[in-house]
Enzyme design. Structure first.
Site, PDB file in Angstrom:
ATOM      1  N   SER A 106       0.828  -1.206   0.000  1.00  0.00           N
ATOM      2  CA  SER A 106       0.000   0.000   0.000  1.00  0.00           C
ATOM      3  C   SER A 106       0.864   1.258   0.000  1.00  0.00           C
ATOM      4  O   SER A 106       1.921   1.297   0.633  1.00  0.00           O
ATOM      5  CB  SER A 106      -0.890  -0.006   1.245  1.00  0.00           C
ATOM      6  OG  SER A 106      -1.484   1.271   1.432  1.00  0.00           O
ATOM      7  N   TYR A 129      -1.793   5.793  -4.441  1.00  0.00           N
ATOM      8  CA  TYR A 129      -2.788   6.848  -4.278  1.00  0.00           C
ATOM      9  C   TYR A 129      -2.173   8.105  -4.865  1.00  0.00           C
ATOM     10  O   TYR A 129      -1.012   8.413  -4.572  1.00  0.00           O
ATOM     11  CB  TYR A 129      -3.100   7.080  -2.794  1.00  0.00           C
ATOM     12  CG  TYR A 129      -4.072   6.085  -2.194  1.00  0.00           C
ATOM     13  CD1 TYR A 129      -5.314   5.860  -2.784  1.00  0.00           C
ATOM     14  CD2 TYR A 129      -3.755   5.393  -1.033  1.00  0.00           C
ATOM     15  CE1 TYR A 129      -6.207   4.963  -2.226  1.00  0.00           C
ATOM     16  CE2 TYR A 129      -4.657   4.498  -0.460  1.00  0.00           C
ATOM     17  CZ  TYR A 129      -5.877   4.283  -1.066  1.00  0.00           C
ATOM     18  OH  TYR A 129      -6.765   3.405  -0.516  1.00  0.00           O
ATOM     19  N   THR A 155      -5.168   2.914  -7.573  1.00  0.00           N
ATOM     20  CA  THR A 155      -6.497   2.852  -6.949  1.00  0.00           C
ATOM     21  C   THR A 155      -7.333   4.031  -7.435  1.00  0.00           C
ATOM     22  O   THR A 155      -6.939   5.181  -7.276  1.00  0.00           O
ATOM     23  CB  THR A 155      -6.356   2.855  -5.421  1.00  0.00           C
ATOM     24  OG1 THR A 155      -5.568   1.717  -5.067  1.00  0.00           O
ATOM     25  CG2 THR A 155      -7.709   2.785  -4.728  1.00  0.00           C
ATOM     26  N   LYS A 230      -7.212  -0.359 -10.370  1.00  0.00           N
ATOM     27  CA  LYS A 230      -7.868  -1.075  -9.260  1.00  0.00           C
ATOM     28  C   LYS A 230      -9.118  -0.329  -8.804  1.00  0.00           C
ATOM     29  O   LYS A 230      -9.018   0.797  -8.314  1.00  0.00           O
ATOM     30  CB  LYS A 230      -6.898  -1.202  -8.079  1.00  0.00           C
ATOM     31  CG  LYS A 230      -7.504  -1.797  -6.810  1.00  0.00           C
ATOM     32  CD  LYS A 230      -6.453  -1.966  -5.725  1.00  0.00           C
ATOM     33  CE  LYS A 230      -6.983  -2.655  -4.489  1.00  0.00           C
ATOM     34  NZ  LYS A 230      -7.787  -1.800  -3.622  1.00  0.00           N
ATOM     35  N   HIS A 254     -12.996  -2.057  -3.105  1.00  0.00           N
ATOM     36  CA  HIS A 254     -12.182  -1.584  -1.991  1.00  0.00           C
ATOM     37  C   HIS A 254     -12.587  -2.287  -0.680  1.00  0.00           C
ATOM     38  O   HIS A 254     -12.616  -1.685   0.384  1.00  0.00           O
ATOM     39  CB  HIS A 254     -12.323  -0.064  -1.846  1.00  0.00           C
ATOM     40  CG  HIS A 254     -11.100   0.631  -1.320  1.00  0.00           C
ATOM     41  ND1 HIS A 254     -10.378   1.531  -2.059  1.00  0.00           N
ATOM     42  CD2 HIS A 254     -10.465   0.554  -0.117  1.00  0.00           C
ATOM     43  CE1 HIS A 254      -9.362   1.989  -1.336  1.00  0.00           C
ATOM     44  NE2 HIS A 254      -9.389   1.398  -0.146  1.00  0.00           N
TER      45      HIS A 254
END
Ligand code: FNR
Length: 369
Positions: A106, A129, A155, A230, A254
């Site tokens: 992440s 992100y 994402t 994603k 998510h």
């Protein structure tokens, strides 16, 4: 008592973890309808197993974006793993490597891309992100590439954080002894306390709400890593993602933490697979807890699946050994499902091995004579 399936780790994690941390890991958005549905939908898909096939040898290996892995079961990015266990992402990285599969790190990890790379060899993807400050993004992507990460999972379902009411009630924030390690030197590694969810405030302050398809193209100008989009759950967005140059699609909601009342990912999968027309691989995450779930996703056209919560729950319970065990249990269950369905390799898993509620009845009762 012996743990015999993936789901059992959730109750152990609940006992071990502070309430704020457990709730952050476990929760979904608002009514958590999608959270339940992510699991329930799997139970409405049934098998049509084939019999009397030699299943003495079963091959679960597959190739993802050119990388050979031991099974189509991979690790989704889940933020802040050191809240679960002091070794956090290090333990997860080692467990993934020893299982011969891919870990996705992440952006909001509590270990940096360099630290995770230092755990040893392994095929790893980096989840991105996109921050308002594009210099931050460009730097981070370059660091991930230099650290040997093989793909970006971009994402796209989080222009704002979904409303997770437990986090609001708990005033969720990152514990003071931890940082979002990838952003430490950039002064973005800490999360302030807020009078609701600290994470929601952090997202509102830092994450770029203007993110659009042109940024998927921009990303390709700053990296040669393939980009997986994603958070796609419709045919329309599948086509746009492919047009924008995506190397693959992850059907994801998510973990039901963003928009509530979207369908379970297993319900959305076939629509996406059809729209992709085999041009790029399609993956799924959301509610996968059994080997049978993995098989159902592959039968509906997924090239592989990712697991999220099982990683943080098993990490909380038993550290690296827990994550290893989760991967081993899923692997064993998936192998057994293949054997009992009459499939000896992934390419033998077909749409005919399952029946869904949206399939036309195969045999209608004939008229009474
Ligand atoms: C997530 N997820 C997530 N996704 C992402 O792109 N970046 C992130 O940092 C996180 N962080 C995160 C934390 C926690 C605690 C959870 C539960 C989930 C979503 C994750 O990648 C994945 O989509 C879901 O977790 C899959 O669903 P299951 O397996 O948890 O049901």
């Amino acid at each position: 008592m012996e743990v015999t399936n993936v789901t059992e780790y959730q109750a152990i994690a609940k006992e071990k973890l502070p309430k704020m941390v457990y709730d952050y890991y476990a929760s979904g958005a608002e009514d958590q309808w999608t959270l339940e549905e992510n699991r329930n939908a799997f139970s409405r898909i049934l098998f049509r197993p084939r019999i009397l096939i030699d299943v003495s040898k079963i091959d679960m290996t597959t190739t993802i974006l050119g990388f050979k892995i031991s099974m189509p079961i991979m690790l989704a990015p889940t933020a802040m793993q050191k809240m679960a266990h002091p070794e956090g992402e290090y333990a997860t990285a080692r467990a993934a490597s020893s299982a011969g599969t891919i870990m996705t790190l992440s952006s909001w990890a509590t270990s940096s891309v360099e630290e995770v790379a230092s755990t040893g060899p392994g095929i790893r993807f980096f989840q991105l992100y996109v921050y308002k400050d594009r210099n931050v993004v460009a730097q981070l992507v370059r660091r991930a590439e230099r650290a040997g990460f093989k793909a970006i999972a971009l994402t796209v379902d989080t222009p704002r954080l979904g409303r997770r009411e437990a986090d609001i009630k708990n005033r969720f924030t990152l514990p003071p002894f931890l940082t979002l390690k990838n952003f430490e030197g950039l002064d973005l590694g800490k999360m302030d306390e807020a009078n609701d969810s600290g994470l929601a405030s952090y997202v509102a302050g830092q994450i770029d709400r203007t993110l659009s398809w042109k940024d998927v193209k921009w990303l390709q100008t700053i990296t040669t890593m393939p980009i997986l989009v994603k958070g796609v759950i419709t045919a329309e967005d599948t086509r746009l993602a492919i047009q924008a140059g995506a190397a693959g699609i992850i059907v994801s909601n998510h973990g039901a933490r963003q928009l509530d009342y979207v369908p379970a990912t297993i319900m959305a999968l076939e629509e996406v697979v059809k729209a992709a027309q085999g041009r790029v691989p399609v993956f799924l995450d959301g509610g996968v807890r059994r080997g049978t779930d993995v098989f159902k996703a592959l039968a509906l056209g997924a090239s592989g699946i990712f697991i999220g919560r099982p990683v943080v729950f098993s990490l909380a319970a038993e550290g690296e050994a827990g994550v290893r065990k989760v991967l081993q249990m899923l692997r064993d269950e998936f192998e057994l499902t293949m054997a009992l369905s009459g499939c000896t390799s992934l390419s033998e898993i077909t749409r005919d091995h399952i029946v869904t509620e949206w399939d036309a009845p195969r045999a209608r009762p004939g008229p009474r004579l």
